[in-house]
Design a protein around this motif. Structure first.
Motif, short mmCIF file in Angstrom:
data_model
loop_
_atom_site.label_atom_id
_atom_site.label_comp_id
_atom_site.label_asym_id
_atom_site.label_seq_id
_atom_site.Cartn_x
_atom_site.Cartn_y
_atom_site.Cartn_z
N GLN A 31 -4.10 3.54 6.33
CA GLN A 31 -5.42 4.18 6.26
C GLN A 31 -5.61 5.15 7.43
OE1 GLN A 31 -8.18 3.77 4.12
NE2 GLN A 31 -9.26 5.25 5.36
N LEU A 54 -3.05 8.31 7.21
CA LEU A 54 -3.26 9.26 6.11
C LEU A 54 -4.68 9.81 6.04
CD1 LEU A 54 -1.04 7.57 3.41
CD2 LEU A 54 -0.51 9.53 4.84
N ALA A 55 -5.60 9.20 6.76
CA ALA A 55 -6.98 9.71 6.77
C ALA A 55 -7.03 11.12 7.35
CB ALA A 55 -7.89 8.78 7.55
N LEU A 66 -5.66 13.51 4.24
CA LEU A 66 -6.41 13.67 2.99
C LEU A 66 -7.87 14.04 3.24
CD1 LEU A 66 -4.98 10.65 0.97
CD2 LEU A 66 -4.24 13.02 0.93
N VAL A 86 -8.18 6.80 0.70
CA VAL A 86 -6.78 6.94 1.12
C VAL A 86 -5.91 5.83 0.51
CG1 VAL A 86 -5.24 6.84 3.11
CG2 VAL A 86 -7.38 8.12 3.26
N THR A 128 -3.08 6.48 -2.33
CA THR A 128 -1.68 6.19 -1.97
C THR A 128 -1.08 5.17 -2.92
OG1 THR A 128 -2.15 6.76 0.32
CG2 THR A 128 -0.16 5.46 -0.10
N TYR A 167 0.92 14.00 -2.68
CA TYR A 167 -0.49 14.36 -2.60
C TYR A 167 -0.63 15.83 -2.95
CZ TYR A 167 -0.41 10.04 0.07
OH TYR A 167 -0.20 8.75 0.47
#
Length: 120
Positions: free
Chosen positions: A16, A19-20, A23, A29, A33, A73
């Motif tokens: 989290q 990748l926060a 994205l 997230v 994912t 993504y």
């Protein structure tokens, strides 16, 4: 019979957090994912099934431990509006009812390029 996959993370909070920053804020997230990794898992299985058919082999088609899955993504979901990929290593897999649980963790795959992953 096709098994249903389910994705679990070894450390969901680190996924989290990492990748926060990649994205858009409106994107969940973890859910995004998991979705991307499920797509990758089914693509691996389908690719292996097709390879077995073409070459008349009987190799395992399901995702295995130490397989690499790539989360994709699309540009619309990233902050910089560019396509992004993130690799995850399947550390463990186990059966639960009619599902195959894949326990994954982010990894930095440097020994292979993304286009070489078909040989794994």
């Amino acid at each position: 019979m096709t098994k249903l996959y389910e994705i679990q993370f070894i450390d969901e909070s680190s996924v989290q957090q990492e990748l926060a920053s990649l994205l858009e804020n409106s994107i969940d997230v973890i859910q995004e994912t998991r979705r991307a990794l499920l797509i990758a898992a089914y693509q691996v299985q389908e690719r292996r099934r097709l390879t077995n058919h073409i070459f008349k082999e009987h190799q395992v088609i399901q995702v295995q431990e130490n397989d690499l899955l790539w989360a994709y993504y699309c540009p619309e979901k990233t902050k910089n509006h560019r396509t992004a990929f993130r690799s995850f290593l399947v550390k463990q897999r186990y059966h639960q009812k009619n599902k195959l649980i894949l326990v994954v963790q982010p990894t930095y795959e440097q020994s292979k390029q993304w286009f070489d992953l078909n040989q794994l």
